[in-house]
Motif scaffolding. Sequence first.
Motif, PDB file in Angstrom:
ATOM      1  N   VAL A  49       4.089 -24.198  18.552  1.00 64.78           N
ATOM      2  CA  VAL A  49       3.967 -23.960  20.000  1.00 64.78           C
ATOM      3  C   VAL A  49       5.243 -23.310  20.527  1.00 64.78           C
ATOM      4  N   TYR A  50       6.377 -23.791  20.073  1.00 63.48           N
ATOM      5  CA  TYR A  50       7.672 -23.228  20.454  1.00 63.48           C
ATOM      6  C   TYR A  50       7.762 -21.755  20.045  1.00 63.48           C
ATOM      7  N   GLU A  51       7.372 -21.447  18.827  1.00 63.04           N
ATOM      8  CA  GLU A  51       7.412 -20.067  18.342  1.00 63.04           C
ATOM      9  C   GLU A  51       6.435 -19.185  19.120  1.00 63.04           C
ATOM     10  N   ASP A  52       5.250 -19.709  19.413  1.00 59.36           N
ATOM     11  CA  ASP A  52       4.270 -18.950  20.192  1.00 59.36           C
ATOM     12  C   ASP A  52       4.778 -18.692  21.607  1.00 59.36           C
ATOM     13  N   LEU A  53       5.436 -19.665  22.190  1.00 54.18           N
ATOM     14  CA  LEU A  53       5.988 -19.492  23.527  1.00 54.18           C
ATOM     15  C   LEU A  53       7.046 -18.396  23.534  1.00 54.18           C
ATOM     16  N   LYS A  54       7.864 -18.318  22.495  1.00 49.98           N
ATOM     17  CA  LYS A  54       8.842 -17.229  22.399  1.00 49.98           C
ATOM     18  C   LYS A  54       8.133 -15.877  22.353  1.00 49.98           C
ATOM     19  N   THR A  55       7.018 -15.795  21.639  1.00 51.10           N
ATOM     20  CA  THR A  55       6.230 -14.559  21.582  1.00 51.10           C
ATOM     21  C   THR A  55       5.692 -14.206  22.961  1.00 51.10           C
ATOM     22  N   ILE A  56       5.167 -15.195  23.674  1.00 46.64           N
ATOM     23  CA  ILE A  56       4.625 -14.967  25.013  1.00 46.64           C
ATOM     24  C   ILE A  56       5.720 -14.475  25.952  1.00 46.64           C
TER      25      ILE A  56
END
Length: 66
Positions: A49-56
Amino acid sequence: MVVIGPKEKELFEKLLPTMDIRIQDIYMHTKEGNYQKWLMIDVEDKNQVYEDLKTILHIRADRKIK
């Protein structure tokens, strides 16, 4: 909280299937208003989730620069 607006929507939705199921669930269950979705994402650990949030956030930042 992160806002997915009309400028980011197309790219975000292309990447959505690759993101954590929790991000997908939040997005699918968030109502759209004024052509935007305001996503409330809890980040507890440096996980997917943390990595996906960085992508977003990267998508949002790139759209603001252009």
